[in-house]
Structure formats: C-alpha cells, structure tokens
Motif scaffolding. Structure first.
Motif, short mmCIF file in Angstrom:
data_model
loop_
_atom_site.label_atom_id
_atom_site.label_comp_id
_atom_site.label_asym_id
_atom_site.label_seq_id
_atom_site.Cartn_x
_atom_site.Cartn_y
_atom_site.Cartn_z
N SER A 1 0.88 -1.19 0.00
CA SER A 1 -0.01 -0.03 -0.14
C SER A 1 0.90 1.33 -0.01
O SER A 1 0.53 2.29 -0.32
CB SER A 1 -1.30 0.07 1.08
N GLU A 2 2.09 1.09 0.34
CA GLU A 2 2.88 2.29 0.84
C GLU A 2 3.51 2.96 -0.30
O GLU A 2 3.57 2.31 -1.48
CB GLU A 2 4.01 2.07 1.67
N ASP A 3 3.71 4.22 -0.29
CA ASP A 3 4.82 4.89 -1.44
C ASP A 3 6.19 4.68 -0.90
O ASP A 3 6.56 3.79 -0.07
CB ASP A 3 4.26 6.24 -1.61
N ALA A 4 7.08 5.43 -1.70
CA ALA A 4 8.28 5.33 -1.47
C ALA A 4 8.96 5.88 0.01
O ALA A 4 10.06 5.56 0.31
CB ALA A 4 9.29 6.06 -2.57
N HIS A 5 7.97 6.45 0.66
CA HIS A 5 8.38 7.20 2.01
C HIS A 5 7.63 6.43 3.04
O HIS A 5 7.54 7.06 4.22
CB HIS A 5 8.09 8.60 2.09
N GLN A 6 6.97 5.21 2.84
CA GLN A 6 6.20 4.54 3.88
C GLN A 6 5.24 5.40 4.38
O GLN A 6 4.85 5.34 5.67
CB GLN A 6 7.08 4.11 4.98
N SER A 7 4.51 6.20 3.79
CA SER A 7 3.40 7.14 4.06
C SER A 7 2.14 6.34 4.37
O SER A 7 1.76 5.48 3.84
CB SER A 7 3.12 8.23 3.13
N GLU A 8 1.47 7.06 5.53
CA GLU A 8 -0.04 6.48 5.66
C GLU A 8 -0.88 6.83 4.64
O GLU A 8 -1.69 5.88 4.52
CB GLU A 8 -0.27 7.09 7.10
N TYR A 9 -0.78 8.14 4.18
CA TYR A 9 -1.68 8.32 2.98
C TYR A 9 -0.79 8.60 1.84
O TYR A 9 0.53 9.04 1.93
CB TYR A 9 -2.34 9.80 3.28
N VAL A 10 -1.13 8.24 0.82
CA VAL A 10 -0.36 8.34 -0.65
C VAL A 10 -0.88 9.19 -1.70
O VAL A 10 -2.48 9.34 -1.37
CB VAL A 10 0.01 7.08 -1.16
N ALA A 11 -0.46 9.79 -2.51
CA ALA A 11 -0.96 10.55 -3.54
C ALA A 11 -1.66 9.47 -4.36
O ALA A 11 -1.34 8.13 -4.54
CB ALA A 11 0.16 11.25 -4.42
N THR A 12 -2.56 9.85 -5.42
CA THR A 12 -3.16 9.03 -6.12
C THR A 12 -2.14 8.35 -7.11
O THR A 12 -2.54 6.82 -7.59
CB THR A 12 -4.21 9.75 -7.03
N CYS A 13 -1.37 8.65 -7.67
CA CYS A 13 -0.46 8.08 -8.54
C CYS A 13 0.37 6.95 -7.75
O CYS A 13 0.88 6.06 -8.47
CB CYS A 13 0.64 8.86 -9.10
N VAL B 1 20.04 10.20 6.44
CA VAL B 1 19.13 10.17 5.20
C VAL B 1 17.49 10.35 5.95
O VAL B 1 17.00 9.72 6.67
CB VAL B 1 19.11 9.02 4.52
N VAL B 2 16.97 11.34 5.35
CA VAL B 2 15.59 11.77 6.00
C VAL B 2 14.52 11.44 4.89
O VAL B 2 14.62 11.94 3.78
CB VAL B 2 15.50 13.38 6.13
N ALA B 3 13.56 10.30 5.05
CA ALA B 3 12.77 9.61 4.05
C ALA B 3 11.30 10.10 4.33
O ALA B 3 10.65 10.19 3.39
CB ALA B 3 13.21 8.24 3.91
N ALA B 4 10.98 10.12 5.57
CA ALA B 4 9.57 10.31 5.82
C ALA B 4 9.24 11.70 5.54
O ALA B 4 9.98 12.74 5.79
CB ALA B 4 9.39 10.23 7.47
#
Length: 673
Positions: A92-104, A258-261
């Motif tokens: 489900s996640e994006d490249a930043h392990q986000s809770e919400y992601v962009a539609t893309c 390295v700051v990813a979030a």
C-alpha cells in the motif's frame, strides 16, 4: 487535500481495530480465507436504502472493479525473461512509507479494486491474494472481484503476507517487489526468512510492474508548489533545526542522516506542500551530513521565495538521491563510518548506499518534531479555539436543521460533513481538513473506519446517536476531535455506555505521572470504567498530532502496544485522548480531545529530578450532557466537566455572533451539569 480535495474519494483512516461486541467485519464468512465467489450473499446485494445493520450500510458500495485484464498483463510481465518472478508483491505504501499516498501511488488499489488504507497484494501465476485486517474485511469483499482471495489477517490460521511468501510458495520461488516501496528493515527480515526456509529469494525489481500495467492512465505525480512555514508558526529557523540534528548525529557517532519520511522533511526545512491528501507534505528526501545539507525535490515545485529560503542548502532533483548515495558509499567504506537512516528508509535507498554503510534506527527528527516548542504549543491552543468555533456553528446549525427545519431523515451523512468543512474553511488560517470526516449515524458509528460516500450514505435520524470524528489543518496547528451526540431521547443503555466512556476520558485527562512514562502504562486508565462491566474498545486510546503536519504523529501514543514502551512522554508532545465503545448494528461512541503534554507541579518529587507531567486539553467542544447518566459520575468528575465547559465557553464564545445558532447552542451545552 486543500484545493484538490474534491478530487479525492472519501476514504477510511486511523489506526484502530474494530469494536468490542464481535462486529460483522469479523464475522463476514465462516472461513478465514475465502474467494469472493464464496462470500455470503449480503456482500453482493443491496438491501434497504438505509438499513439498521452496519453490514448493510457498507453493502451499497459500487460494483467490484474487473481486474481480469490487469492481472493478465501483470502476469505476462512476471513471466517475461526480463523479470522472471514467481510472485509479485504490491504494498500500500509509497517510497516514504506514508500512511496516506498520492493517487499516482495507489497501486494496490488499482490492481485489486480495494482502496482501504491498509492491505498488501501478492499475485502469482494462478492466484491473487489480498491481505488485510478486520477493519477492512467487508470493504475488501465488496470492492474486489472473483479473481481475488481475501486473506483475513489476524484470524486463526491466516498468515501475514510476509509469512505467506516465506512459507506457502514453492521451493525456488522468486518473489518480486519494487524495492522503493519496502522499508529496508522489513526487506531484510523477509529475505532472511525466505532464505532460512530454503524457499527462494526476494527479488528487487526497479521497474514497478503495476505502473507498467497502469500505463498512460496512471495519474501524474503532483507538481504543486511548496511553501514556507513561517517562523511565526514554526518557532524555530530551519538552520537551527539542522544544527540540532547534527548534534544528535554526533552523539550517535554517525556521519549523516538520510531523511525519508515526508513529514520529517517538511518539518526540518520549514516547508509545507499539498502532494498528499489531508497532509501538508510534498515528495522529497533530505540528507544531512557534517558538511552538507541536501534537499532532493523537483525544481518545478520551487518558487523564488522558497529558493531564497533554502539558500545555503543544496537542491537536487528528487531521484538524484540514489546516485549521490552511491557516490558517498566509497568514502564511507574508506573511513569505516556510517550514515543513519530512519526506519522508513526504503530498501532501494539502503541498497544505493550499501547496507554496510548504513545504520537503520530511530531518526532523531522523529523526536525533535514531536517535542513542540512554545510557539507551536501556543499555535495548537489558538487553532483549536477557532476550530471549536467552527464545530459550535456546525452543531448549532445541525441541531436546528434536524429538530426545527425538516432535516430529520433528509440530511445525509455526507451533506452534513460538507457543511462542517465549510464552517472550518471560514476560520482564519484554515487550509483544509486533516483527514476525511467520519460522519456516522446509528449503526454506522459502530464501524470505526466508516467513511460516508455520497449516494450510499445514511440519512440522519434524531432517534439514533451521531458520531462525528473530524479535524482541520491550520497554518498554526492541526486539529482532531470526536464528539457523539443524540438529538432525540437516548436510551438508558446508550447513556450508561456514554458515561463510562466519559469517565475513562476524564481519568486519562486528569492523570499526573513522571516524565518518561509510556502510553502503554497509561492506557488502562481510560478503559477501567468499561472493564468494570465487561466492556472495552479495540483500538488505541491516543496518538500524537503534528503541528500543521500529519494528524498521526509518533513516536508517542497511548495503547498497550510494544512500540509505545520506548516512547515515554515529554513536555511539549501532543496526544489525543479518545476512548470509545462500539456496539455492532446499533451505535458507536467516542469522545476525543487533542491534548498537550505539559509539566505540572506536585507536592513532592520522587522523580529524581525528571519532574511530573499531565495533559492539557486544547480541544474546545462541549460534551453532551443529555447523554450522561449523572449518577455514574462522582463529584470530582462532575467538577472536571463543569470546569472544562466553562473553559470552552470562555475561549470560544467571543468568536461567535451573539444570538446565532452556534452561540445559543454553545451557551446551553456548556452550562453546569
């Protein structure tokens, strides 16, 4: 989010699991692993337009997406000589392990049709399995077609997707995944597990196969401009934040971070954006070393003001981080030094740097961001006063519409949620919502992750309880508040349940504890009044809240979860206080305030100098007295309630027009019990 909010479908949220009385979400099928063709008939047919069953309330979702062609194309790619994988994992996640992601980045939703906020798809040449938890059993069953098998995670005998690829695939299996979508730590665990069991290997595939299937129909990555979070809101210049991060890195003996979030990048550079729904963040990475600071972001997102703001900071294209980390790796090898990467850093990032050159651990930014400075703390207080005015105007309007203007059984859950959004947006410095409003009446309130959709939402009924969980994004803070109201005559049982939830809320609010106490230790305070009669709620009691950032923020939280044992409370943190009770098919109750964690004086000090803390509620919305069984409250609890309501009246009433519906409602609802 923000001006693009209308483009996003109403969705589910939060991080809790379903309610006390075994909900229909847990009992939708006799087996714990079922194909959609085997599901009971109530998954596929609509019944009454607004039935009393929470199962039926979700039964009116749109028809499942036909995924046959999508899966066929994906399997052709999997079988090709270029990729040659036995299975392909779609997280489900994006490249930043986000809770919400962009539609893309909603790849799992595209390939399966299931758009709940948690789940992972595993596709082989002849099966397609969706792993999700009890919050989404019903939704996944409704949204997926017969190509899919629903794996009901958490039920006996059902493996996690990680266990599935390690234990249930044939020997020699090649399991493909986009390494940018998997955290390095989790990737290492899965690789080791597969290797130990002799099943095969986890294969990083840089070309995302779902993106190839999606093709030209995939939404473009957002290019919205980022903007500066002014010092009057942030309370600290980004140069000073970077200096504090460097000091922490020195203590840990590493050469950089390295700051990813995404929320950590936004906080560190005092920037905000609108790439992700409800969260004022933007797609970027950060790199902080002893000598350099780099922001990896697409140039199209920068204005002249932002470029000026970033003077002294190197700005590189978003994807350039992979090449630059690879270049750094040789120097790190020679010096035998390492960089630190937070736990959200992807497998792809760590591979670019070289696993031996990276230490995976807690990012110092996580805690620094959680500890609000005085400006941020005051911003949280002030934005909640304005938010309280918006909510007072809303409930004053809603009560009038339902009781005196014909709104009973005419206004829908989405109608009123949209009205609440309008009241919020009228407030100073409101930028949008902090999450999709949970506007739920009667049985829908028992579905913790319920999110109404126009056309299938229920009509408000004055004879049923109404639960509203909502929040706003303001330049000076983020809000999150839940209130439960009854506009008719509540039953004795509803009042008892509500009062026991309130007692737990008050107990946690009044807690005084040594600095460093964990939310794990405090969680039972909110549950004891329910436990006394054999009731409970199956979700956490509280989460941190960002300062004009994500509505869910760590590391702190209140729940009996292992990860909170190492996240003790400190002055300046935020936390929600939100006990509840949910009775499937009938009603849901939740009372939620956002609070600041603040120092307090005690008669004695046995803390060894650490001091003591308590909670300062900043949410300013009345708690309905009609729902209280006053005989269950002791005198201290009654005094707490009257004092809280007096504070609400004093802070919020000056923002309301005297004689308005909101003013008169607030005046009545804050009167002494």
């Amino acid at each position: 989010m923000f001006c693009r909010l209308a483009r996003f479908a109403r969705r589910t949220l939060l991080c809790c699991t379903p309610a006390n009385r075994t909900p229909s979400l847990y009992s939708v099928a006799a087996s714990s692993t079922t194909t959609l063709a085997q599901q009971p008939s109530f998954f596929k047919t609509s019944k009454k337009p607004y039935s009393v069953s929470s199962t039926e309330s979700l039964d009116k979702m749109a028809a499942p997406v036909n995924t046959t062609d999508r899966l066929k194309h994906l399997r052709e790619l999997m079988a090709s000589a270029k990729y040659n994988v036995t299975a392909y994992v779609v997280p489900s996640e994006d490249a930043h392990q986000s809770e919400y992601v962009a539609t893309c980045d909603e790849r799992r939703a595209f390939i399966s049709g299931f758009d709940g906020s948690a789940g992972c798809a595993v596709i082989t040449m002849d099966t397609a399995a969706m792993f999700t938890d009890g919050r989404y059993f019903l939704q996944a069953s409704q949204q997926m077609d017969d190509n899919w098998t629903l794996m009901k995670r958490g039920l006996p005998g059902v493996p996690s997707w990680q266990e599935y690829v390690a234990d249930h695939l044939p020997a020699g299996a090649r399991v493909g995944i986009d390494p940018a979508l998997l955290s390095a730590a989790e990737g290492a665990e899965i690789r080791n597990s597969i290797k130990e069991k002799g099943k095969g290997e986890l294969v990083p595939i840089e070309d995302n196969l779902v993106d190839i299937v999606w093709g030209s129909q995939r939404p473009v990555r957002p290019e919205d401009k980022v903007f500066i979070q002014d010092l009057k809101y942030s309370g600290e210049a980004h140069g000073d934040k970077i200096a504090r991060v460097r000091a922490e890195l020195e203590k840990q003996g590493v050469d950089g971070l390295v700051v990813a979030a995404l929320d950590e990048v936004a906080w560190l550079f005092n920037l905000r954006g609108s790439d992700v729904s409800y969260n004022p963040v933007f797609y970027a990475y950060g790199l902080v070393t002893k000598d350099d600071v780099v922001l990896y972001i697409e140039d199209v997102k920068l204005t002249d003001d932002v470029r000026e703001h970033l003077k002294g900071i190197k700005v590189q294209p978003y994807s350039a981080i992979f090449g630059e980390l690879a270049q750094l790796s040789s120097a790190l090898v020679q010096s035998k030094r390492q960089l630190l990467a937070g736990r959200t850093a992807s497998w792809a990032l760590v591979e670019a740097l070289g696993a031996d050159n990276v230490r995976i651990g807690k990012s110092p930014v996580t805690l620094l961001k959680a500890l609000k400075n005085p400006v941020e703390m005051e911003g949280m207080r002030q934005c909640h006063i304005r938010d309280g005015a918006a909510v007072a105007n809303y409930f004053g309007w809603l009560e009038h519409e339902l009781l005196f203007n014909g709104g009973h059984l005419k206004l829908s859950e989405v109608d009123v949620a949209d009205k609440l959004e309008g009241f919020r947006r009228a407030q100073k410095d409101c930028v949008g919502l902090s999450f999709d409003t949970i506007s739920s009446v009667g049985p829908n309130g028992a579905i913790i992750h319920y999110s109404p959709k126009r056309g299938s939402d229920a009509l408000l009924d004055v004879n049923q309880m109404y639960l509203c969980d909502s929040g706003g994004q303001y330049r000076d803070g983020t809000t999150d508040v839940t209130r439960t109201y009854h506009f008719g005559t509540p039953s004795a049982w509803e009042r008892e349940c509500f009062t026991r939830v309130l007692k737990g809320h008050i107990a946690l609010d009044r807690a005084v504890f040594p600095s460093g106490t964990s939310g794990y230790a405090l969680d039972p305070l909110a549950r004891l009044p329910l436990w006394e009669v054999g009731l409970d709620y199956r979700h956490g009691t509280g989460h941190g809240v960002g300062s004009f950032l994500n509505v869910h923020e760590g590391p702190q939280g209140v729940a009996m979860r292992q990860n909170y044992l190492d996240a003790g409370f400190q002055h300046g943190m935020t936390i929600t206080n939100e006990p509840g009770y949910y009775e499937d098919g009938n009603f849901g109750i939740r009372i939620e305030n956002t609070c600041l964690v603040v120092k307090t004086d005690t008669k004695f000090d046995y803390s060894g100098g650490a001091g003591y803390l308590t909670f300062e509620p900043v949410t300013l919305v009345p708690i309905q007295k009609k729902l209280i069984q006053s005989g269950l409250l002791n005198e201290d609890e009654k005094r707490w309630l009257d004092a809280y309501h007096q504070k609400v009246w004093e802070k919020v009433s000056p923002l309301l027009d005297e004689g308005s519906l909101g003013y008169e409602w607030l005046k009545r609802e804050t009167s002494p019990i």
